[in-house]
Design an enzyme around this catalytic site. Structure first.
Site, short mmCIF file in Angstrom:
data_model
loop_
_atom_site.label_atom_id
_atom_site.label_comp_id
_atom_site.label_asym_id
_atom_site.label_seq_id
_atom_site.Cartn_x
_atom_site.Cartn_y
_atom_site.Cartn_z
N SER A 57 6.60 89.40 -42.91
CA SER A 57 7.30 90.33 -43.80
C SER A 57 8.69 89.86 -44.19
O SER A 57 9.21 90.26 -45.23
CB SER A 57 7.40 91.71 -43.13
OG SER A 57 7.95 91.60 -41.83
N HIS A 283 14.13 95.77 -41.94
CA HIS A 283 13.67 94.59 -42.65
C HIS A 283 14.72 94.19 -43.68
O HIS A 283 15.53 95.02 -44.10
CB HIS A 283 12.33 94.86 -43.35
CG HIS A 283 11.16 94.68 -42.45
ND1 HIS A 283 10.91 95.51 -41.40
CD2 HIS A 283 10.17 93.75 -42.44
CE1 HIS A 283 9.81 95.11 -40.78
NE2 HIS A 283 9.34 94.03 -41.40
#
Length: 306
Positions: A57, A283
């Site tokens: 990711s 993230h």
């Protein structure tokens, strides 16, 4: 509200954050993400430099809009990930097979039905490869976040309950399992792309050096150094695996200091667990992906020209 009620409320919030993490599972972001492979594909012999972006990711930029047209939706791949930014900067033909939640094993086996093993994108015509990988192996990333968020909720952000409960189990897993898996994976990538220049990046700094910002990042104050130590161990495992396989290590640790998830919008490169701007929390945001692209460009240079 009494302390028990407060603890329960924070625990619910922590569980909600963890539910959003999932490092790129379909529930983490409801969109119809797609993929654009660039103007060429590995081995097409058209004289264009062939560039492949791989990994998890952090390479896919899960949660950063807009989604990449054509990409498998479950991979949560962004049009603004560092692979796309580098391809635009270098005018390379991009094949992007990065996929949220990828582990090292997904380089040689399918991650989802219809999502091929990532090394299938490589060939002896591949010129440049970038990747991030390792954080999902053995559930270290999500395991750390789940354990520490749950522990912090119980103590209302005080003390170091996560360290007390888990000790060295995460760092031991990185050393004993993740590191050798990283070496094998990089060896596999090199064998599949024998003529490519390969760069593997570490992971952007998630927390400041001390204290943190509970409950925005649901980590108890005393567990901030503990999580930083786990992340440092992971990044060092990536660095050592790169060194062992003669692959370029793209160090993002120093550059990302002061840009952790506790910083305000416009300064942070990683989104916090609560009150962030991206639906996939903890993230990189668009600024973080751009910073990764800058570091890769500095370490790899413009690469080959055909």
């Amino acid at each position: 509200m009494n302390s028990v009620g407060t603890g329960r409320r924070l625990l619910v919030a922590a569980i909600a954050v963890v539910g959003l993490l999932a490092l790129g599972t379909p529930a983490a972001l409801a969109n119809d993400g797609h993929h654009v492979p660039g103007t060429g594909t590995p081995g097409d012999g058209d004289g264009v430099v062939q560039y492949v972006n791989m990994g998890d990711s952090y390479s896919a930029a899960s949660g950063v809009l807009p989604p990449a047209p054509g990409a498998p939706p479950q991979c949560l791949q962004s049009l603004r990930n560092w692979g796309h930014l580098l391809a635009d900067r270098w005018d390379y033909a991009l094949t992007d097979v990065s996929c949220g939640a990828a582990e090292t094993r997904h380089f040689t086996e399918p991650q989802y039905p219809g999502v091929a093993p990532q090394v299938q994108a490589l060939s002896d015509e591949t010129d440049v490869v970038t990747l991030t990988i390792g954080g999902n192996d053995s559930g270290v990333f999500i395991g750390t976040i789940v354990a520490c968020a749950t522990a912090a909720a119980v103590t209302a952000g005080t003390g170091n309950p996560c360290e007390q409960q888990n000790g060295d189990r995460f760092t031991d897993t990185i050393e004993n399992v993740t590191y050798p898996d990283l070496v094998r994976t990089l060896e596999t990538v090199k064998a599949a792309a024998p003529n490519a220049r390969i760069g593997i990046a570490g992971y952007l700094q998630i927390l400041p050096e001390e204290r943190g910002c509970y409950p925005i990042m649901p980590v108890a104050v005393g567990d901030v150094p503990y999580i930083n130590g786990i992340q440092a161990t992971l990044n060092d495992a990536v660095r050592r695996a790169a060194e062992a396989t003669d692959v370029t290590y793209i160090d993002v640790t120093e550059a990302s200091q002061g840009h952790d998830a506790c910083r305000p919008i416009g300064t942070r490169w990683v989104e916090p667990g609560l009150l962030g701007t991206n639906p996939v929390v903890v993230h990189p945001n668009a600024l973080g992906e751009a910073a990764m692209a800058d570091r890769a460009a500095a370490e790899l240079g413009p690469g080959p020209q055909r």
